[in-house]
Design an enzyme around this catalytic site. Structure first.
Site, PDB file in Angstrom:
ATOM      1  N   ARG A 198       7.658  -0.428  24.469  1.00 21.99           N
ATOM      2  CA  ARG A 198       7.104   0.462  23.784  1.00 21.99           C
ATOM      3  C   ARG A 198       7.356   1.189  24.237  1.00 21.99           C
ATOM      4  O   ARG A 198       6.266   2.030  23.096  1.00 21.99           O
ATOM      5  CB  ARG A 198       6.454  -0.341  23.235  1.00 21.99           C
ATOM      6  N   HIS A 202      12.093   6.494  31.187  1.00 17.93           N
ATOM      7  CA  HIS A 202      12.043   7.606  32.430  1.00 17.93           C
ATOM      8  C   HIS A 202      13.513   7.610  33.001  1.00 17.93           C
ATOM      9  O   HIS A 202      14.220   6.594  32.801  1.00 17.93           O
ATOM     10  CB  HIS A 202      10.501   8.274  32.166  1.00 17.93           C
ATOM     11  N   HIS A 205      13.156   3.898  34.920  1.00 17.43           N
ATOM     12  CA  HIS A 205      13.103   2.619  33.715  1.00 17.43           C
ATOM     13  C   HIS A 205      14.939   2.666  33.959  1.00 17.43           C
ATOM     14  O   HIS A 205      14.947   1.646  33.413  1.00 17.43           O
ATOM     15  CB  HIS A 205      12.423   3.392  32.677  1.00 17.43           C
ATOM     16  N   ASP A 292       2.690  -7.245  34.261  1.00 19.50           N
ATOM     17  CA  ASP A 292       1.652  -7.013  33.228  1.00 19.50           C
ATOM     18  C   ASP A 292       2.589  -6.423  32.226  1.00 19.50           C
ATOM     19  O   ASP A 292       2.087  -5.808  31.029  1.00 19.50           O
ATOM     20  CB  ASP A 292       0.555  -5.737  33.666  1.00 19.50           C
ATOM     21  N   ARG A 450     -21.353  10.087  -0.875  1.00 21.04           N
ATOM     22  CA  ARG A 450     -21.446  11.759  -0.283  1.00 21.04           C
ATOM     23  C   ARG A 450     -20.269  10.702   0.834  1.00 21.04           C
ATOM     24  O   ARG A 450     -19.382  11.687   1.334  1.00 21.04           O
ATOM     25  CB  ARG A 450     -22.421  11.439   0.555  1.00 21.04           C
ATOM     26  N   ILE A 476     -22.324  18.185   4.650  1.00 22.29           N
ATOM     27  CA  ILE A 476     -22.780  17.877   5.226  1.00 22.29           C
ATOM     28  C   ILE A 476     -23.246  16.861   6.389  1.00 22.29           C
ATOM     29  O   ILE A 476     -23.496  17.204   6.751  1.00 22.29           O
ATOM     30  CB  ILE A 476     -24.376  17.717   4.020  1.00 22.29           C
ATOM     31  N   ALA A 477     -22.110  15.860   5.613  1.00 22.51           N
ATOM     32  CA  ALA A 477     -22.143  14.937   6.296  1.00 22.51           C
ATOM     33  C   ALA A 477     -22.506  13.938   7.060  1.00 22.51           C
ATOM     34  O   ALA A 477     -22.764  13.828   7.999  1.00 22.51           O
ATOM     35  CB  ALA A 477     -21.115  15.539   6.945  1.00 22.51           C
TER      36      ALA A 477
HETATM   37  S1  PPS Z   1     -22.061  15.268   1.574  1.00 18.04           S
HETATM   38  O1  PPS Z   1     -23.306  14.647   1.574  1.00 18.04           O
HETATM   39  O2  PPS Z   1     -21.601  15.739   2.363  1.00 18.04           O
HETATM   40  O3  PPS Z   1     -21.429  14.516   0.586  1.00 18.04           O
HETATM   41  O4  PPS Z   1     -22.827  16.686   1.064  1.00 18.04           O
HETATM   42  P1  PPS Z   1     -22.120  18.234   0.741  1.00 18.04           P
HETATM   43  O5  PPS Z   1     -20.781  17.669   0.333  1.00 18.04           O
HETATM   44  O6  PPS Z   1     -21.442  19.228   1.658  1.00 18.04           O
HETATM   45  O7  PPS Z   1     -22.790  18.712  -0.383  1.00 18.04           O
HETATM   46  C1  PPS Z   1     -24.031  19.303  -0.211  1.00 18.04           C
HETATM   47  C2  PPS Z   1     -24.058  20.664  -0.731  1.00 18.04           C
HETATM   48  O8  PPS Z   1     -24.791  20.961  -2.634  1.00 18.04           O
HETATM   49  C3  PPS Z   1     -25.594  21.230  -2.871  1.00 18.04           C
HETATM   50  N1  PPS Z   1     -26.188  19.940  -3.379  1.00 18.04           N
HETATM   51  C4  PPS Z   1     -26.732  19.020  -2.031  1.00 18.04           C
HETATM   52  N2  PPS Z   1     -27.084  18.838  -1.035  1.00 18.04           N
HETATM   53  C5  PPS Z   1     -27.688  17.455  -0.420  1.00 18.04           C
HETATM   54  N3  PPS Z   1     -28.406  17.041  -0.669  1.00 18.04           N
HETATM   55  C6  PPS Z   1     -28.923  16.982  -2.906  1.00 18.04           C
HETATM   56  N4  PPS Z   1     -29.024  15.970  -3.339  1.00 18.04           N
HETATM   57  C7  PPS Z   1     -27.853  17.859  -3.083  1.00 18.04           C
HETATM   58  N5  PPS Z   1     -27.267  18.495  -4.312  1.00 18.04           N
HETATM   59  C8  PPS Z   1     -26.552  18.672  -4.298  1.00 18.04           C
HETATM   60  C9  PPS Z   1     -26.468  21.829  -1.436  1.00 18.04           C
HETATM   61  O9  PPS Z   1     -25.976  22.634  -1.895  1.00 18.04           O
HETATM   62  C10 PPS Z   1     -25.333  21.706  -0.104  1.00 18.04           C
HETATM   63  O10 PPS Z   1     -24.682  22.747   0.004  1.00 18.04           O
HETATM   64  P2  PPS Z   1     -25.167  23.264   1.421  1.00 18.04           P
HETATM   65  O11 PPS Z   1     -24.468  24.259   1.684  1.00 18.04           O
HETATM   66  O12 PPS Z   1     -24.969  22.235   2.629  1.00 18.04           O
HETATM   67  O13 PPS Z   1     -26.407  23.812   1.515  1.00 18.04           O
END
Ligand code: PPS
Length: 570
Positions: A198, A202, A205, A292, A450, A476-477
């Site tokens: 798998r 070389h 082998h 192994d 989100r 923001i993630a």
């Molecule tokens: S996430 O959680 O990763 O899906 O958010 P994201 O796509 O990065 O979006 C964040 C931007 O949307 C605006 N915004 C908000 N942010 C956080 N919470 C709430 N409820 C919300 N509503 C609108 C905000 O401007 C974020 O932009 P950034 O650039 O982070 O300031």
């Protein structure tokens, strides 16, 4: 043993219907309940239908399944070490009755076979894991698969083959057992040693497989697995191109290459037996088994799951019954002073023995370092370098995460300019706001939305990375699990560098560039990250930056230095 006898003494099972019967069954199948086969099931069904899994005639029924798990034998006593089962969802199983037929379809909806449902049963997965793999530890890939990917209910029953799963790649190297046997007969190959692999091959082998064949005066079949192997293995396209190069280094007319679309379980000793049965069905008389064989790696405590020679020993015990001879694989090392490969056990005190481990090989590929000719054939190294370029030629993703107003977008923009100044790769910015205007315009800020937003960003970034570009993501993630999924999607196709922009909430709120924090405090904006919604702080980011006291320019510069130190730019 006649030419077409299986190790079980019966005929090779070919489960395909005749053309006329297949056409009729295909028409009838329009009214059957329908199941879309998973990737693993597609591999299994191909080898069931073409006889590679003889004497099986379908997916195991409950009685055979229990017997295989407990005793390694089918109910009728025939040695069969691996449960070949059809796992389906609860909802689908609930619609079925024994005696009914089910259409089994490939990913595009083509009916590959129909199953006459013998029984519908719920397996004891813990018992299956301990019985077959000797462990319930999910560090074992097959136990992880069983517990987290396989469906909860099994269907047993006979198969009627309609058409083989289609492969568009390497058609000239795909042979069914009957075809393989006919070819051996035509060429007068009476003894054939199979070499299972798998991994890329070389010089060591090539040496060991050639010597194994020579020692037992047999021809050699290089029979690599191209179905499912261990997660993280080199993709089969690259490997097959490597094998084609290696093939040219054997004496003419001695060696053949054919691909085996098997889904491995990494089941060690039991898997070695299974491999032997499969090879016997393909017409081989010998199988090379190494240290192994089909090993699953380390368990959660860092210990090996199986002893290094367990697989060889188990096969040795059963080789007579299976009528296939185990050829133990002898570890080869390069003796620099002799300028040749020798069996490791034969190395004397004066020998200067060289070896390069798999880990060392991956490091040399990642850093674009020399891989010597004594280790591998230059054509093989060139193939590996094509798909595993050094980091400075791979695509990568820089993934920023942090609160709104933390400075993600500003640094991302500065970094984009600097990377474009460096040049060499296209750069795409997937900023939170931009993505929400385009890709995710219908989404809000619930956890579900989100997560969907981040998964989409991850998907786009993985495509960019795979194609050698740079993706800069700046959402923001807020959720760790979703960030992990993005990391796992991107890492196999290129670089992934996570940067936590850790500017404290007070600073972000004070900046309040968009006036959103004030609205969030006033309750006008709901579910606002950091105020009324969670932010899970990353624990494994490659870099943490707080922008309270530094300019975006300096922050971007530091990231550039980090990317340089990781080898992505130079
Ligand atoms: S996430 O959680 O990763 O899906 O958010 P994201 O796509 O990065 O979006 C964040 C931007 O949307 C605006 N915004 C908000 N942010 C956080 N919470 C709430 N409820 C919300 N509503 C609108 C905000 O401007 C974020 O932009 P950034 O650039 O982070 O300031």
């Amino acid at each position: 043993m006649g030419a077409f006898k299986t190790p079980h003494g019966g005929e090779l099972k070919n489960l395909y219907l005749s053309a006329a019967d297949a056409a009729a069954e295909k028409t009838a199948a329009r009214d059957y309940a329908s199941w879309d086969l998973t990737e693993r099931q597609l591999c299994d069904i191909e080898l069931l239908l073409n006889g590679a899994f003889s004497p099986l005639e379908g997916f195991l029924t409950e009685a055979d399944y229990r017997s295989v798990v407990d005793t390694m034998r089918l109910k009728n006593g025939v040695l069969w070490p691996m449960p070949i089962t059809l796992d389906v969802s609860e909802a689908f199983a609930g619609t079925l009755e024994p005696g009914q037929s089910v259409a089994l379809r490939d990913l595009e909806g083509v009916v590959i076979a129909t199953l006459e449902v013998g029984d519908v049963f719920r397996p004891d997965k813990a018992a299956e894991a301990s019985g077959v793999y000797g462990t319930t530890d999910e560090a074992h890939p097959a136990v992880h698969y069983l517990n987290n990917i396989a469906h909860p209910v099994y269907l047993g029953g006979r198969l009627k083959g309609i058409e083989p799963p289609v492969h568009y790649d390497f058609k000239h190297l795909r042979d069914a057992p009957e075809e393989m046997r006919a070819l051996f007969q035509k060429l007068g190959w009476r003894k054939v040693v199979a070499f299972q692999t798998r991994n890329p091959m070389h010089r060591a082998h090539q040496e060991l497989s050639f010597r194994a064949a020579r020692d037992v005066e047999a021809n050699l079949l290089i029979h690599p697995v191209v179905g499912m192997t261990k997660p993280g293995d080199v993709d089969h396209y690259t490997r097959v191109r490597c094998y084609e190069h290696v093939l040219k280094h054997y004496p003419e007319q001695t060696t053949m290459l054919s691909l085996l679309p098997l889904a491995m379980r990494m089941g060690g000793p039991r898997e070695a037996l299974w491999h032997a049965i499969i090879r016997k069905n393909y017409g081989c008389t010998h199988l090379i088994v190494g240290r192994d064989h089909a090993g699953p790696g380390k368990d959660s405590n860092g210990q090996d799951f199986y002893g290094p020679y367990d697989a060889q020993e188990l096969l040795k015990e059963h080789e007579e019954e299976l009528d296939i001879t185990m050829v133990p694989f002898r570890m080869m090392v390069y003796a620099e002073n002799r300028a040749q490969y020798i069996v490791a056990d034969d190395a004397g005190e004066d020998d200067r023995v060289l070896n390069i481990s798999g880990t060392e090989l991956r490091r040399r590929l990642a850093e674009g370092l020399d891989i010597p000719e004594w280790f591998s054939f230059p054509e093989v190294v060139t193939e590996l370098r094509r798909t595993h370029p050094p980091r400075h030629r791979q695509g990568f993703t820089v993934f920023f995460t942090g609160l709104s107003g933390s400075g993600k977008s500003t640094i991302a923009n500065a970094l984009m300019s600097k990377l474009m100044e460096v040049g060499g790769r296209n750069v795409t910015l997937l900023d939170g706001d931009i993505v929400r205007k385009n890709l995710s315009s219908e989404l809000g800020f619930s956890k579900e939305h989100r997560d969907l937003n981040i998964t989409r960003i991850g998907y786009v970034a993985s495509e960019i990375t795979k194609n050698g570009g740079i993706a800069i993501c700046a959402p923001i993630a807020p959720y760790a699990a979703t960030r992990r999924i993005v990391r796992e999607t991107i890492s196999p196709v290129g670089g992934f560098v996570e940067i936590h922009v850790a500017t404290p909430l007070e600073v972000c709120e004070e900046r309040d560039r968009k006036g959103l924090y004030a609205k969030a405090r006033a309750g006008i904006i709901k579910e606002f990250t950091g105020i009324s919604d969670p932010y899970e702080v990353p624990g494994n980011a490659e870099m943490v930056i707080d922008t309270t006291d530094i300019t975006p320019d300096l922050a971007a510069h530091r990231i550039l230095v980090k990317l340089e130190s990781l080898g992505y730019i130079r």
